[in-house]
Design a protein around this motif. Structure first.
Motif, PDB file in Angstrom:
ATOM      1  N   ALA A  18       0.833  -1.206   0.000  1.00  0.00           N
ATOM      2  CA  ALA A  18       0.000   0.000   0.000  1.00  0.00           C
ATOM      3  C   ALA A  18       0.867   1.255   0.000  1.00  0.00           C
ATOM      4  O   ALA A  18       0.587   2.215  -0.722  1.00  0.00           O
ATOM      5  CB  ALA A  18      -0.927  -0.005   1.210  1.00  0.00           C
ATOM      6  N   SER A  19       1.941   1.227   0.773  1.00  0.00           N
ATOM      7  CA  SER A  19       2.846   2.377   0.840  1.00  0.00           C
ATOM      8  C   SER A  19       3.539   2.618  -0.504  1.00  0.00           C
ATOM      9  O   SER A  19       3.613   3.743  -0.992  1.00  0.00           O
ATOM     10  CB  SER A  19       3.881   2.140   1.938  1.00  0.00           C
ATOM     11  N   ILE A  20       4.023   1.541  -1.108  1.00  0.00           N
ATOM     12  CA  ILE A  20       4.718   1.660  -2.397  1.00  0.00           C
ATOM     13  C   ILE A  20       3.741   2.073  -3.493  1.00  0.00           C
ATOM     14  O   ILE A  20       4.098   2.830  -4.399  1.00  0.00           O
ATOM     15  CB  ILE A  20       5.418   0.332  -2.745  1.00  0.00           C
ATOM     16  N   SER A  21       2.520   1.588  -3.400  1.00  0.00           N
ATOM     17  CA  SER A  21       1.509   1.896  -4.417  1.00  0.00           C
ATOM     18  C   SER A  21       1.255   3.388  -4.549  1.00  0.00           C
ATOM     19  O   SER A  21       0.866   3.863  -5.620  1.00  0.00           O
ATOM     20  CB  SER A  21       0.200   1.183  -4.090  1.00  0.00           C
ATOM     21  N   GLU A  22       1.480   4.125  -3.475  1.00  0.00           N
ATOM     22  CA  GLU A  22       1.287   5.576  -3.522  1.00  0.00           C
ATOM     23  C   GLU A  22       2.133   6.213  -4.623  1.00  0.00           C
ATOM     24  O   GLU A  22       1.735   7.197  -5.230  1.00  0.00           O
ATOM     25  CB  GLU A  22       1.632   6.197  -2.167  1.00  0.00           C
ATOM     26  N   PHE A  23       3.307   5.635  -4.889  1.00  0.00           N
ATOM     27  CA  PHE A  23       4.191   6.161  -5.932  1.00  0.00           C
ATOM     28  C   PHE A  23       3.731   5.766  -7.335  1.00  0.00           C
ATOM     29  O   PHE A  23       4.299   6.201  -8.327  1.00  0.00           O
ATOM     30  CB  PHE A  23       5.631   5.677  -5.711  1.00  0.00           C
ATOM     31  N   TYR A  24       2.729   4.906  -7.403  1.00  0.00           N
ATOM     32  CA  TYR A  24       2.195   4.430  -8.676  1.00  0.00           C
ATOM     33  C   TYR A  24       0.739   4.832  -8.815  1.00  0.00           C
ATOM     34  O   TYR A  24      -0.076   4.082  -9.341  1.00  0.00           O
ATOM     35  CB  TYR A  24       2.355   2.903  -8.777  1.00  0.00           C
ATOM     36  N   GLY A  25       0.403   6.002  -8.319  1.00  0.00           N
ATOM     37  CA  GLY A  25      -0.952   6.509  -8.417  1.00  0.00           C
ATOM     38  C   GLY A  25      -1.958   5.661  -7.656  1.00  0.00           C
ATOM     39  O   GLY A  25      -3.123   5.610  -8.017  1.00  0.00           O
ATOM     40  N   GLY A  26      -1.491   4.963  -6.614  1.00  0.00           N
ATOM     41  CA  GLY A  26      -2.371   4.119  -5.819  1.00  0.00           C
ATOM     42  C   GLY A  26      -2.666   2.775  -6.449  1.00  0.00           C
ATOM     43  O   GLY A  26      -3.533   2.044  -5.979  1.00  0.00           O
ATOM     44  N   PRO A  28      -1.803  -0.844  -6.880  1.00  0.00           N
ATOM     45  CA  PRO A  28      -0.946  -1.902  -6.345  1.00  0.00           C
ATOM     46  C   PRO A  28      -0.491  -2.899  -7.416  1.00  0.00           C
ATOM     47  O   PRO A  28       0.584  -3.474  -7.302  1.00  0.00           O
ATOM     48  CB  PRO A  28      -1.823  -2.589  -5.286  1.00  0.00           C
ATOM     49  N   ASP A  29      -1.283  -3.086  -8.453  1.00  0.00           N
ATOM     50  CA  ASP A  29      -0.889  -3.992  -9.533  1.00  0.00           C
ATOM     51  C   ASP A  29       0.376  -3.482 -10.224  1.00  0.00           C
ATOM     52  O   ASP A  29       1.321  -4.236 -10.457  1.00  0.00           O
ATOM     53  CB  ASP A  29      -2.007  -4.151 -10.561  1.00  0.00           C
ATOM     54  N   LEU A  30       0.378  -2.204 -10.536  1.00  0.00           N
ATOM     55  CA  LEU A  30       1.531  -1.597 -11.197  1.00  0.00           C
ATOM     56  C   LEU A  30       2.746  -1.612 -10.272  1.00  0.00           C
ATOM     57  O   LEU A  30       3.866  -1.927 -10.699  1.00  0.00           O
ATOM     58  CB  LEU A  30       1.195  -0.161 -11.620  1.00  0.00           C
ATOM     59  N   ALA A  31       2.535  -1.317  -9.000  1.00  0.00           N
ATOM     60  CA  ALA A  31       3.627  -1.315  -8.030  1.00  0.00           C
ATOM     61  C   ALA A  31       4.248  -2.699  -7.912  1.00  0.00           C
ATOM     62  O   ALA A  31       5.473  -2.855  -7.943  1.00  0.00           O
ATOM     63  CB  ALA A  31       3.116  -0.838  -6.672  1.00  0.00           C
ATOM     64  N   LEU A  32       3.421  -3.727  -7.797  1.00  0.00           N
ATOM     65  CA  LEU A  32       3.922  -5.088  -7.656  1.00  0.00           C
ATOM     66  C   LEU A  32       4.647  -5.543  -8.912  1.00  0.00           C
ATOM     67  O   LEU A  32       5.708  -6.165  -8.830  1.00  0.00           O
ATOM     68  CB  LEU A  32       2.768  -6.031  -7.321  1.00  0.00           C
ATOM     69  N   SER A  33       4.124  -5.221 -10.069  1.00  0.00           N
ATOM     70  CA  SER A  33       4.789  -5.572 -11.325  1.00  0.00           C
ATOM     71  C   SER A  33       6.170  -4.939 -11.395  1.00  0.00           C
ATOM     72  O   SER A  33       7.158  -5.598 -11.764  1.00  0.00           O
ATOM     73  CB  SER A  33       3.957  -5.124 -12.525  1.00  0.00           C
ATOM     74  N   ASP A  34       6.259  -3.674 -11.020  1.00  0.00           N
ATOM     75  CA  ASP A  34       7.539  -2.973 -11.061  1.00  0.00           C
ATOM     76  C   ASP A  34       8.519  -3.545 -10.039  1.00  0.00           C
ATOM     77  O   ASP A  34       9.713  -3.684 -10.321  1.00  0.00           O
ATOM     78  CB  ASP A  34       7.329  -1.477 -10.834  1.00  0.00           C
ATOM     79  N   LEU A  35       8.021  -3.892  -8.860  1.00  0.00           N
ATOM     80  CA  LEU A  35       8.879  -4.498  -7.839  1.00  0.00           C
ATOM     81  C   LEU A  35       9.472  -5.816  -8.317  1.00  0.00           C
ATOM     82  O   LEU A  35      10.651  -6.096  -8.102  1.00  0.00           O
ATOM     83  CB  LEU A  35       8.102  -4.719  -6.542  1.00  0.00           C
ATOM     84  N   LEU A  36       8.651  -6.635  -8.943  1.00  0.00           N
ATOM     85  CA  LEU A  36       9.140  -7.922  -9.437  1.00  0.00           C
ATOM     86  C   LEU A  36      10.200  -7.735 -10.523  1.00  0.00           C
ATOM     87  O   LEU A  36      11.212  -8.443 -10.543  1.00  0.00           O
ATOM     88  CB  LEU A  36       7.975  -8.760  -9.960  1.00  0.00           C
ATOM     89  N   LYS A  37       9.987  -6.793 -11.405  1.00  0.00           N
ATOM     90  CA  LYS A  37      10.975  -6.515 -12.451  1.00  0.00           C
ATOM     91  C   LYS A  37      12.261  -5.970 -11.847  1.00  0.00           C
ATOM     92  O   LYS A  37      13.357  -6.314 -12.294  1.00  0.00           O
ATOM     93  CB  LYS A  37      10.405  -5.531 -13.469  1.00  0.00           C
ATOM     94  N   SER A  38      12.138  -5.122 -10.827  1.00  0.00           N
ATOM     95  CA  SER A  38      13.316  -4.573 -10.156  1.00  0.00           C
ATOM     96  C   SER A  38      14.122  -5.681  -9.499  1.00  0.00           C
ATOM     97  O   SER A  38      15.347  -5.672  -9.529  1.00  0.00           O
ATOM     98  CB  SER A  38      12.916  -3.551  -9.096  1.00  0.00           C
ATOM     99  N   ARG A  39      13.428  -6.632  -8.899  1.00  0.00           N
ATOM    100  CA  ARG A  39      14.117  -7.765  -8.252  1.00  0.00           C
ATOM    101  C   ARG A  39      14.954  -8.526  -9.264  1.00  0.00           C
ATOM    102  O   ARG A  39      16.090  -8.896  -9.010  1.00  0.00           O
ATOM    103  CB  ARG A  39      13.086  -8.678  -7.593  1.00  0.00           C
ATOM    104  N   LYS A  40      14.400  -8.739 -10.447  1.00  0.00           N
ATOM    105  CA  LYS A  40      15.135  -9.452 -11.499  1.00  0.00           C
ATOM    106  C   LYS A  40      16.387  -8.667 -11.865  1.00  0.00           C
ATOM    107  O   LYS A  40      17.468  -9.240 -12.001  1.00  0.00           O
ATOM    108  CB  LYS A  40      14.253  -9.654 -12.728  1.00  0.00           C
ATOM    109  N   SER A  41      16.272  -7.360 -12.002  1.00  0.00           N
ATOM    110  CA  SER A  41      17.416  -6.524 -12.341  1.00  0.00           C
ATOM    111  C   SER A  41      18.473  -6.572 -11.243  1.00  0.00           C
ATOM    112  O   SER A  41      19.670  -6.633 -11.527  1.00  0.00           O
ATOM    113  CB  SER A  41      16.986  -5.073 -12.570  1.00  0.00           C
ATOM    114  N   LEU A  42      18.043  -6.552  -9.990  1.00  0.00           N
ATOM    115  CA  LEU A  42      18.988  -6.630  -8.874  1.00  0.00           C
ATOM    116  C   LEU A  42      19.708  -7.969  -8.861  1.00  0.00           C
ATOM    117  O   LEU A  42      20.922  -8.026  -8.629  1.00  0.00           O
ATOM    118  CB  LEU A  42      18.263  -6.407  -7.544  1.00  0.00           C
ATOM    119  N   ASP A  43      18.990  -9.041  -9.087  1.00  0.00           N
ATOM    120  CA  ASP A  43      19.606 -10.364  -9.133  1.00  0.00           C
ATOM    121  C   ASP A  43      20.658 -10.432 -10.236  1.00  0.00           C
ATOM    122  O   ASP A  43      21.750 -10.961 -10.031  1.00  0.00           O
ATOM    123  CB  ASP A  43      18.558 -11.448  -9.354  1.00  0.00           C
TER     124      ASP A  43
END
Length: 85
Positions: A18-26, A28-43
């Motif tokens: 919910a906190s992260i979703s605020e940066f994605y216009g509220g 949560p789907d977009l926030a979660l998708s971006d988080l998963l992609k970021s994790r792949k990049s970090l790995d």
């Protein structure tokens, strides 16, 4: 293309999303998708770093193992045991 998936989050994860979703216009789907992609990049970045420093990491590991084997270095648990902590 979008895929629909039902996920179950514990209270802490829900609060973080919910906190992260605020940066994605509220959204949560977009926030979660971006988080998963970021994790792949970090790995991928970590693999590159480890590969580029493999010789040094192996040297450090081998040195530490040797120091533990010779007794020059002991674990924190052993220090506590020896000192009745």
């Amino acid at each position: 293309m979008f895929v629909t998936r039902e996920i179950h989050l514990d209270a802490e994860a829900e609060q973080i999303l919910a906190s992260i979703s605020e940066f994605y216009g509220g959204d949560p789907d977009l926030a979660l998708s971006d988080l998963l992609k970021s994790r792949k990049s970090l790995d991928e970045m970590l693999v590159e770093i480890e590969t580029g420093n493999a010789d040094e990491l192996i040297r450090q590991r081998d040195r530490s193992e040797g120091q533990f084997a010779s007794g020059d270095i002991v674990s924190w648990d052993e220090v506590k045991r020896r000192n009745s902590l």
